[in-house]
Write a protein that holds these residues in place. Structure first.
Motif, PDB file in Angstrom:
ATOM      1  N   TYR A   1      40.486  41.812  43.611  1.00 47.21           N
ATOM      2  CA  TYR A   1      40.336  40.415  44.050  1.00 47.21           C
ATOM      3  C   TYR A   1      39.427  39.628  43.127  1.00 47.21           C
ATOM      4  CZ  TYR A   1      40.501  36.832  47.685  1.00 47.21           C
ATOM      5  OH  TYR A   1      40.747  35.691  48.387  1.00 47.21           O
ATOM      6  N   THR A   2      38.909  40.252  42.065  1.00 46.48           N
ATOM      7  CA  THR A   2      37.833  39.584  41.335  1.00 46.48           C
ATOM      8  C   THR A   2      38.217  39.068  39.956  1.00 46.48           C
ATOM      9  OG1 THR A   2      37.123  41.797  40.800  1.00 46.48           O
ATOM     10  CG2 THR A   2      35.872  40.631  42.468  1.00 46.48           C
ATOM     11  N   TYR A   3      39.261  39.583  39.304  1.00 46.03           N
ATOM     12  CA  TYR A   3      39.483  39.166  37.927  1.00 46.03           C
ATOM     13  C   TYR A   3      40.365  37.936  37.821  1.00 46.03           C
ATOM     14  CZ  TYR A   3      37.129  43.390  36.637  1.00 46.03           C
ATOM     15  OH  TYR A   3      36.184  44.345  36.489  1.00 46.03           O
TER      16      TYR A   3
ATOM     17  N   GLU B   1      35.744  41.342  49.966  1.00 43.81           N
ATOM     18  CA  GLU B   1      36.140  40.334  48.994  1.00 43.81           C
ATOM     19  C   GLU B   1      35.691  40.690  47.587  1.00 43.81           C
ATOM     20  OE1 GLU B   1      35.865  36.132  49.798  1.00 43.81           O
ATOM     21  OE2 GLU B   1      35.586  36.613  51.912  1.00 43.81           O
ATOM     22  N   ASP B   2      34.816  41.686  47.408  1.00 41.80           N
ATOM     23  CA  ASP B   2      34.447  42.074  46.046  1.00 41.80           C
ATOM     24  C   ASP B   2      35.232  43.298  45.581  1.00 41.80           C
ATOM     25  OD1 ASP B   2      33.093  43.147  48.111  1.00 41.80           O
ATOM     26  OD2 ASP B   2      31.322  43.692  46.976  1.00 41.80           O
TER      27      ASP B   2
ATOM     28  N   ASN C   1      45.035  38.408  49.024  1.00 43.37           N
ATOM     29  CA  ASN C   1      45.278  38.531  47.593  1.00 43.37           C
ATOM     30  C   ASN C   1      46.771  38.342  47.303  1.00 43.37           C
ATOM     31  OD1 ASN C   1      45.400  39.321  44.972  1.00 43.37           O
ATOM     32  ND2 ASN C   1      43.978  41.010  45.224  1.00 43.37           N
TER      33      ASN C   1
END
Lengths: 116, 238
Positions: free
Chosen positions: B35-37, B30-31, A72
């Motif tokens: 990490y998702t928006y 990964e969820d 990330n």
């Protein structure tokens, strides 16, 4: 309990944070207090960085041959900013400590209670 | 007594923290909400939209350029505050600074002087290549600052400061802030918004030079500020 084990990275940050807090509260020497503050800052950085970990993730650099998953990039950017701000605050705190030493000849907070 | 009380307090404080940690999604999945928006957009469109292969640089200089602009102002303000606190006239016993606080062994001196050119090359590479490889202005600048501090320790501050005479130093310290202002206003004149970079069109070729300029400003300013803070603390008139 199992959740704590899978989140061992976060637990490490919590422990680091508490170590820093201990140093701030117990140590009398101002420089040691500042070190405690720095340890707490590091704990927060480590916490945010672990939130950006992706298992088996690559560095987020999109050159030739880059393939997902990528780590990330957002926490890395934020923490880079945070480190520089931590540097600024440490520099200012250290110079205040130097000034206190020049003025009063001591940096033990217990001795500083009595001075005028 | 004080120690025991503190420990009890810390254990008490650790309970809510550990409880909160146990509720967080597992590390590395990964969820994970972080990490998702917005991050998938950065990762997929980043190289196209910003011209940076290094997405961390894209986030720092482009998507969150205002943040970084504010932050270089913070570190410059910190330097000014350090000067304000330390560089007031000192009481009478102003002693001459010795060349260096401890006698330096010739081995250390030789190693620092031999490695210095390589360190400079490495940090310049980091600064001007920050948009496509790991590194960037802050990292490269800090390396040069650390080199200046090392040189001050082995050769004495007086000799090191000759590399950056006072008149030059005063302009290098705000380099990052000035560079952000220059690039930001240029972007405003050309593209309508402060600190905007071209996404497409005839000025597209300006994008990488803009980014490199900002990186150079951050690197030079960072190096000057780190070294000046050290010199100010040492008492040799940052």
């Amino acid at each position: 309990m199992r959740a704590l084990w899978t989140n061992i990275d976060y637990v490490a940050s919590v422990i680091l944070f508490l170590i820093g807090l201990y140093a701030i509260m117990v140590k009398g020497n101002l420089i040691k207090k500042l070190m405690g503050l720095n340890i707490m800052e590091t704990a927060v950085f480590a916490f945010v960085m672990s939130a950006g970990i992706v298992t088996d993730g690559d560095a987020p650099i999109m050159g030739a041959g880059a393939k997902p998953p990528f780590a990330n990039p957002l926490p890395q950017g934020l923490i880079l900013t945070g480190i520089v701000v931590a540097l600024s605050t440490s520099a200012l705190a250290l110079s205040l400590i130097i000034r206190i030493y020049r003025q009063y000849g001591t940096i033990e907070s217990d001795d500083l209670w009595g001075v005028e | 007594m004080r120690r025991a009380l503190t420990l009890a307090l810390l254990i008490l404080a650790s309970v809510p923290l550990l409880y909160a940690v146990s509720l967080l999604p597992p590390v590395g999945s990964e969820d994970n909400p972080t990490y998702t928006y917005v991050v998938p957009h950065y990762l997929e469109e980043g190289p196209e939209e910003t011209g940076c292969e290094n997405i961390v640089t894209a986030v720092i200089l482009n998507y969150r350029g205002f943040d970084t602009g504010g932050e270089v102002t913070v570190i410059f303000t910190a330097l000014m505050a350090v000067f304000g606190v330390l560089l007031i006239p000192r009481p009478a016993e102003k002693v001459r600074q010795p060349e260096s606080a401890v006698p330096v062994s010739p081995v250390t001196l030789f190693i620092v002087r031999t490695l210095a050119p390589f360190i400079v090359v490495f940090s310049v590479y980091q600064i001007i290549n920050g948009h496509s490889t790991p590194g960037g202005g802050f990292q490269g600048g800090t390396i040069i600052g650390a080199l200046l501090i090392a040189a001050s320790l082995v050769m004495g501050s007086e000799r090191t400061q000759r590399l950056l005479p006072e008149g030059v130093r005063r302009w290098l310290q705000p380099a990052a802030v000035l560079m952000f202002a220059v690039v930001g206003v240029t972007g405003m004149l050309l593209f309508g918004e402060y600190l905007s970079y071209p996404i497409e069109g005839e000025y597209l070729f300006l994008r990488v030079p803009f980014l490199t300029l900002v990186e150079i400003g951050i690197g030079v300013g960072g190096a000057a500020i780190v070294a000046s803070i050290f010199w100010a603390m040492e008492g040799s008139d940052g």
